[in-house]
Design a protein around this motif. Structure first.
Motif, PDB file in Angstrom:
ATOM      1  N   ASN A 179       0.823  -1.208   0.000  1.00  0.00           N
ATOM      2  CA  ASN A 179       0.000   0.000   0.000  1.00  0.00           C
ATOM      3  C   ASN A 179       0.861   1.264   0.000  1.00  0.00           C
ATOM      4  O   ASN A 179       0.470   2.291  -0.550  1.00  0.00           O
TER       5      ASN A 179
ATOM      6  N   GLU B 257      -9.826  -0.880  -9.322  1.00  0.00           N
ATOM      7  CA  GLU B 257     -10.142  -1.966  -8.391  1.00  0.00           C
ATOM      8  C   GLU B 257      -8.893  -2.588  -7.791  1.00  0.00           C
ATOM      9  O   GLU B 257      -8.793  -2.779  -6.572  1.00  0.00           O
ATOM     10  N   ASN B 258      -7.897  -2.906  -8.643  1.00  0.00           N
ATOM     11  CA  ASN B 258      -6.686  -3.519  -8.114  1.00  0.00           C
ATOM     12  C   ASN B 258      -5.840  -2.515  -7.342  1.00  0.00           C
ATOM     13  O   ASN B 258      -5.091  -2.888  -6.438  1.00  0.00           O
TER      14      ASN B 258
ATOM     15  N   GLY C 247      -8.444  -1.732  -4.145  1.00  0.00           N
ATOM     16  CA  GLY C 247      -8.989  -2.906  -3.479  1.00  0.00           C
ATOM     17  C   GLY C 247     -10.498  -2.986  -3.531  1.00  0.00           C
ATOM     18  O   GLY C 247     -11.101  -3.857  -2.909  1.00  0.00           O
TER      19      GLY C 247
END
Length: 449
Positions: free
Chosen positions: A29, A343-344, A347
């Motif tokens: 992250n 989305e990837n 998340g």
């Protein structure tokens, strides 16, 4: 009990701490955070496979010329419509990059919109000033944006002229200062009209004086439209041509000659309040009093695309309206629903349905361009060639590529000839339109810069 309810509504510090811990526990992250902080969100999550798939080769393609440039103005709808005529005139005149005057139609559009606004003010003079309708009218007295039917109204009344006859000016290309002045003037006029209405004054005479002042502003900023002109040019074979004393209306009829009543606006608005197979108009949306009313026929997306493909196959480009800012790379000229991988990266998906985007104010028609090609695989499109009006420094010399999925998600309107409509669609088009509220999303105007 009351304190518990309040605390549930507030953001608790412990809640924030748990959110932070969730991010900190995964080292990956931090990499994503640093990339986005340095390069921006879209620059960090762009899907390069999209660039590969959006090839600038098409099985069906119309010969066109140099892309036009609306510059710092919201006249995309006007440029797109006139571009469809430019393609035709380049063939007729044997020219390479002939352009019609966008400034000419822009002048009359702003003048007519001023009158349209003042008439709306007069018609609602007894409505409360803080009511939704009057507030909506006063929010935007006039603007650069527009719709296909608005251009039809302008051409029917005023015709068109070549760009050489009425070229661009500082304020046609950079419109914000002129728009601010016109809006201030028109709001002042609205205030006067509402006050004079209480006194029983002849308001049409007052309005005419106001329009004279608007005309003066427009002439000073944009130049005065010609009543007649001499049309001179040298074609690609070096042959000189001259026609003297032609009017703008005669020029349109003689050289473009399209019956614009034969063209219809087909939309895809898959919301529950707009059944397919019905026609729609929008209350108080227009520019020319007595001009062509806004009218749409709502159909499913497959039907809309089939109609566009048929017109392209017949070597005629297609005016279309879309939400260009969504999932698009302006620099590279790519419009693809999968170009950014939210989305990837985050998340979780960030994607409403087309109907929900309309209902929840996340999507609307913002820009108009021209379809000039399509790539068909087993008879079905997988990408489309798009002629924009943002100059040659974006896309492929100004041309964009649109994936078929993006077409499904973000295209709301095409304009096609009636001859491509099935018998059922023709009958549907003849229906009396259902009137939508002025603030309905299908009342949005194309005006992206």
């Amino acid at each position: 009990m009351t304190n518990e309810i309040v605390s549930q509504k507030e953001i608790a510090l412990q809640m924030v701490k748990s959110f932070s811990n969730k991010i900190q526990e995964n080292p990956q992250n931090q990499i994503i955070k640093h990339a986005m902080m340095k390069n921006g969100i879209q620059g960090s999550i762009e899907n390069k496979a999209s660039s590969v798939a959006m090839n600038h080769v098409f099985s069906e393609e119309i010969k066109t010329g140099k892309v036009t440039n609306q510059q710092q103005s919201g006249r995309c709808w006007m440029f797109a419509a006139l571009n469809t005529f430019n393609h035709r005139l380049n063939d007729i005149f044997n020219l390479k990059d002939f352009e019609l005057s966008q400034n000419y139609t822009n002048f009359w559009d702003k003048f007519e919109k001023a009158n349209y606004f003042l008439e709306n003010v007069l018609e609602t003079a007894d409505e409360p000033l803080d009511g939704r309708l009057v507030s909506w009218i006063l929010a935007t007295p006039q603007q650069d944006g527009g719709q296909w039917d608005m251009l039809v109204s302008l051409i029917d009344k005023y015709g068109i002229v070549p760009k050489q006859v009425m070229p661009e000016t500082f304020h046609s290309s950079k419109s914000s200062e002129l728009n601010n002045l016109l809006d201030a003037k028109l709001r002042e006029d609205a205030s006067k009209l509402r006050e004079l209405h209480k006194e029983g004054t002849d308001l049409q005479e007052v309005k005419e004086a106001m329009l004279s002042e608007i005309y003066t502003i427009l002439v000073y900023a944009l130049g005065e439209p010609p009543q007649t002109f001499d049309f001179e040019f040298r074609d690609e074979d070096n042959v000189f041509h001259r026609e003297e004393g032609i009017t703008p209306q005669e020029f349109y009829q003689k050289y473009v000659g399209l019956n614009l009543d034969d063209y219809v606006s087909i939309i895809n608005a898959p919301t529950a309040d707009k059944p397919y197979g019905k026609t729609y108009t929008v209350e108080r949306l227009g520019n020319v009093i007595g001009g062509a009313p806004i009218k749409y026929l709502n159909v499913d997306m497959e039907t809309l695309k089939e109609l566009a493909v048929e017109q392209i196959k017949d070597n005629e480009s297609v005016w279309f309206g879309c939400d260009v800012g969504q999932d698009s790379n302006r620099k590279d000229g790519i419009m693809d629903s999968s170009i950014y991988d939210y989305e990837n990266a985050f998340g979780f998906p960030i994607h409403l349905s087309k109907a929900d985007r309309l209902d929840y104010h996340d999507g609307m028609l913002t820009h108009a361009m021209v379809l000039t090609g399509v790539n068909l695989v087993n008879g079905k499109p997988n990408r489309w060639k798009v002629e924009n009006s943002w100059g040659e420094k974006v896309g492929n010399k100004g041309y964009f590529v649109m994936s078929d999925n993006w077409m499904n998600d973000y295209t709301y309107q095409v304009v096609v000839h009636k001859k491509y409509l099935s018998e059922g669609l023709r009958k549907a088009w003849e229906q009396e339109p259902i009137t939508l509220k002025p603030w309905d999303p299908m009342g949005s105007l194309a005006m992206m810069k």
